[in-house]
Design an enzyme around this catalytic site. Structure first.
Site, short mmCIF file in Angstrom:
data_model
loop_
_atom_site.label_atom_id
_atom_site.label_comp_id
_atom_site.label_asym_id
_atom_site.label_seq_id
_atom_site.Cartn_x
_atom_site.Cartn_y
_atom_site.Cartn_z
N PRO A 45 37.88 -6.37 13.99
CA PRO A 45 36.51 -6.09 13.55
C PRO A 45 36.47 -4.77 12.79
CG PRO A 45 36.69 -5.84 15.94
CD PRO A 45 38.04 -6.26 15.45
N ASP B 179 39.52 -0.30 12.97
CA ASP B 179 39.50 -1.50 13.83
C ASP B 179 38.69 -1.15 15.08
OD1 ASP B 179 40.01 -3.50 15.65
OD2 ASP B 179 42.16 -3.63 15.20
N HIS B 180 37.52 -1.76 15.19
CA HIS B 180 36.61 -1.35 16.27
C HIS B 180 37.14 -1.72 17.65
CE1 HIS B 180 33.05 0.50 17.63
NE2 HIS B 180 32.22 0.10 16.66
N ARG B 181 38.19 -2.53 17.70
CA ARG B 181 38.75 -2.82 19.02
C ARG B 181 39.32 -1.56 19.65
NH1 ARG B 181 42.81 -7.53 17.59
NH2 ARG B 181 43.14 -6.03 15.91
#
Ligand SMILES: Cc1ncc(C[n+]2csc(CCOP(=O)(O)OP(=O)(O)O)c2C)c(N)n1
Lengths: 411, 333
Positions: free
Chosen positions: A209, A384-386
């Protein structure tokens, strides 16, 4: 019964392969163990050996078209075997067509070069072969000036300049204007590199994401510094540092304080990298490649300028190893030299972030209550929002701005 | 030695009676044909993962295991198909394992690098380079504690002999006089690394001196020579005198694994070693001494080919594992 020559699986995760060059032509006599074709996989080009001794016939497979593993691509007729086309090869030829992505209706328009046109026994560098292939050029018509008549890149280029385009060459060239009819279209199968890029970036967009933070950063101080560095590097015999090198140096320095930006996703874990390896996105013959400044955290600017120059040269000459072209911990993509104002980049998986750099241009900005012109550049961090949260990314951008606007703070 | 053998036969060859040598030759053929068939299946995409072929190294696997007794153990490596077959594994069950079938040695869960057959005396291959060495020490301790008179033979490569585990294992096995035979198959390369760049001594066997055990440096493509030395080392281990280190100098004709581009060695070098084919060498010597005629030798080879073809057929027809059994043999998570 003639012996089948198949497209072999030569790598763990390989499902299809592409024949890059045939070393033999229809009817040639081959000895078991002779190299008969080269096959391109995601990772490398491998030579494939003849499984038997005899005459090679019914060469079916085309160059540059992905073929499923296990598909017959030719047959070897043992001595004394009748050289008629047996029914098996004919039937299997249909398999080849089915296995390739070219469907029946598209087939006539597909500008793939028939294997029969492939030169055999010719000495040519892989780059020369590739250029010839891309331009629909028959290598046999090109004279080689290398050792033992080997055809090199320069030979092919000279030949292309001297000769008017032949029909075949035109067919293989992209249409200059898009035509309304499909017959003018060109269907070009992915090259090995294009396939990697396509797979990795789709995977990145699908699984990571992405979110984007953009900062406009004043470049006056960075520009001045680059000017001074250019003079100093000239004195010490180091290559002139480009803006990309300076940004890489700055990023390498501040990444130390932002471990989560110098990190990768690994299953359901974050891998924090001890070393800072900065990938620099570059273009080579229309392909995206990302050579890596290994251990950039430990390099001063002259060292980095030297390494950058070495990578650039190695890339142009194709002498870089796969190890030098992968495995970074953070990536920088600078399109400023193409006049791009700002853009967002796709993260190079499994990395957690990539920095996109736009052009530096004078813009009106407010300084001390006045509107003044300042050289400004736009920096966009894709994260990367993870593994990276908004605030962590924002803190990185704060430090990036501070460092570029006050590079002396890095000393 | 039987009476009708020609004179001037090497004692190492003369020591092997006709039945034994025929069995050894058959096993070498089986290994060669097995690996060729495995390679062909791999190239057709029928086998997943990767595999490491030992074509060219057959005399080492067969020669060292020849003097073992039925209840002895072996521990194998990532390049272990030869060890399994030499120890008497059934090619059809090995193929079933390669094809991921329920009937395979490890129910299709292990594949090429994890074949184990505990009842058959094969305690398992190991994908960890040098991984078998410490295990061999443990097996040796267990044999000694149980006083069951067995011997454990552990295989490893030249590359593995540069791992810490090698040195620790040899040291401990020697201190405790464990019934272990260490067999290094030195095929000149650890992946693409030439031994010349990886070792400070000329021979792996030279390292035995550091651990107070005999070190034997052998032509690993000479079946009879390998068997003769293995016999001595096995007897020493069994009698409680302690371990030995055997180094078989040999060569793998194929790449390290299936994705090797062979950029670190020349075609000439490969050709040179192909001319020292351990199978042809043994056949030539047997013919020269009138022990077997060409027709008999040919038949051994053809029989082996037929067995392997049948094994592939068998394995391909075997059932795939049932997804509902996914966790059946999982005993830890
Ligand atoms: C502990 C460990 N390190 C590295 C690897 C990767 N690897 C697999 S095989 C191999 C080379 C082994 O060389 P050698 O022991 O000489 O055996 P050979 O392959 O030559 O039979 C390496 C480095 C591994 N599997 N395990």
């Amino acid at each position: 019964m003639p012996i089948e020559v198949i497209l072999p699986k030569v790598d763990m995760d390989m499902e299809t392969g592409t024949i890059e060059a045939w070393h033999v032509k229809e009817g040639d006599r081959v000895r078991q163990g002779d190299t008969i074709f080269e096959i391109g996989t995601n990772k490398a080009v491998m030579e494939v050996e003849a499984p038997a001794t005899g005459a090679i016939r019914n060469i079916k497979a085309q160059i540059g078209v992905p073929i499923s593993v296990g598909t017959p691509v030719a047959w070897i007729y043992l001595d004394g075997e009748a050289a008629t086309t047996p029914s098996e090869p004919a039937a299997a030829a249909a398999t080849v067509a089915a296995a390739t992505s070219v469907s029946k209706t598209e087939a006539p328009a597909a500008p793939v070069i028939a294997a029969a046109a492939s030169p055999s026994g010719l000495r040519a560098t892989p780059l020369a072969r590739r250029i010839a292939r891309q331009n629909g050029l028959d290598l046999r018509t090109v004279g080689g000036t290398g050792p033992r008549g080997r055809i090199g890149e320069a030979d092919v280029k000279r030949h292309m300049e001297q000769r008017p385009r032949c029909a075949a060459a035109q067919e293989a060239r992209p249409a200059t204007a898009p035509s309304a009819t499909a017959s003018g279209d060109r269907l070009q199968p992915f090259s090995a590199i294009r396939r990697i890029v396509a797979n990795r970036l789709s995977e990145s967009m699908r699984t990571a994401p992405h979110f984007y933070l953009t900062s406009e950063i004043e470049m006056s101080a960075a520009r001045d510094l680059l000017g001074r560095l250019a003079r100093r590097h000239e004195r010490i015999g180091a290559p002139k540092p480009s803006l990309t090198v300076l940004i890489a140096r700055v990023a390498a320095r501040i990444l130390r304080d932002h471990p989560v930006i110098n990190a990768s996703t690994e299953g359901e874990a974050t891998r924090f990298h001890e070393r800072i390896d900065i990938g620099i996105a570059m273009e080579r013959d229309g392909d995206l490649v990302v050579p890596v400044l290994r251990d950039a955290g430990g390099m001063d600017i002259p060292a980095m300028a030297r390494e950058f120059a070495r990578l650039r040269e190695g890339m142009a000459k194709r002498t870089l190893t796969p190890a030098e072209l992968g495995g970074g911990t953070f990536t920088i993509s600078n399109l400023g030299m193409y006049g791009v104002d700002s853009f967002t980049a796709i993260i190079n998986p499994p990395q957690g972030a990539i920095l996109a750099v736009g052009r530096t241009i004078d813009k009106p900005v407010g300084r001390g209550g006045e509107i003044v012109l300042r050289p400004m550049a736009s920096f966009t961090l894709s994260s990367d929002h993870r593994i990276v949260d908004g605030v962590a990314a924002a803190r990185f951008m704060v430090d990036l701005r501070e460092a570029l606007e006050n590079p002396e703070l890095l000393l | 030695m039987s009476a009708d053998q020609k004179p001037n036969q090497r004692p190492e060859l003369a020591a092997l009676d006709d039945a034994t040598v025929a069995q050894a030759l058959t096993r070498m053929h089986l290994i060669r044909k097995f690996e060729e068939a495995a390679e062909a299946s791999y190239m057709r995409g029928l086998i997943h993962g990767t595999m490491h072929l030992s074509i060219g190294q057959e005399a080492s696997a067969v020669g060292t295991t020849l003097p073992l007794e039925a209840h002895d153990y072996i521990l194998s490596t990532h390049r272990g198909h030869g060890h399994c077959i030499a120890r008497g594994a059934e090619p059809r069950l090995m193929f079933a394992e390669f094809f991921g079938k329920e009937t395979g040695y490890c129910k299709g869960r292990g594949g090429s690098m994890h074949i184990a057959d505990v009842e058959g005396g094969n305690l398992g291959a190991n994908g960890i380079v040098g991984g078998g060495l410490p295990i061999a020490v443990g097996v040796g301790m267990s044999i000694k504690a149980q006083k069951n008179g067995r011997v454990c033979m552990v295989f490893f490569g030249d590359g593995a002999s540069n791992e810490g585990a090698f040195h620790e294992a040899l040291n401990m096995a020697s201190i405790w006089k464990l019934p272990v035979v260490f067999v290094c198959e030195n095929n000149k390369y650890g992946m693409s690394m030439d031994i010349g760049h990886a070792m400070a001594v000329a021979n792996v066997a030279d390292r035995a001196a550091a651990y107070g055990m005999p070190g034997h440096c052998l032509d690993g493509n000479d079946l009879a020579g390998v068997a003769a030395v293995a016999k001595v080392a096995i007897a020493r281990a069994r009698s409680g005198e302690g371990p030995s280190l055997i180094e078989c100098k040999t060569y793998r004709w194929r790449g390290h694994s299936k994705s090797d581009r062979n950029l670190y060695r020349s075609k000439e070098e490969i050709e040179e070693w192909r001319n020292q084919d351990p199978i042809r060498r043994l056949e030539d010597e047997l013919k020269a001494h009138d022990r077997f005629d060409a027709a008999t030798l040919m038949k051994l080879e053809e029989d082996a080919q037929r067995d392997i073809d049948a094994a592939v057929e068998f394995a391909r027809a075997c059932p795939d594992p049932d997804p509902k059994d996914l966790t059946r043999d999982v005993y830890a998570l």
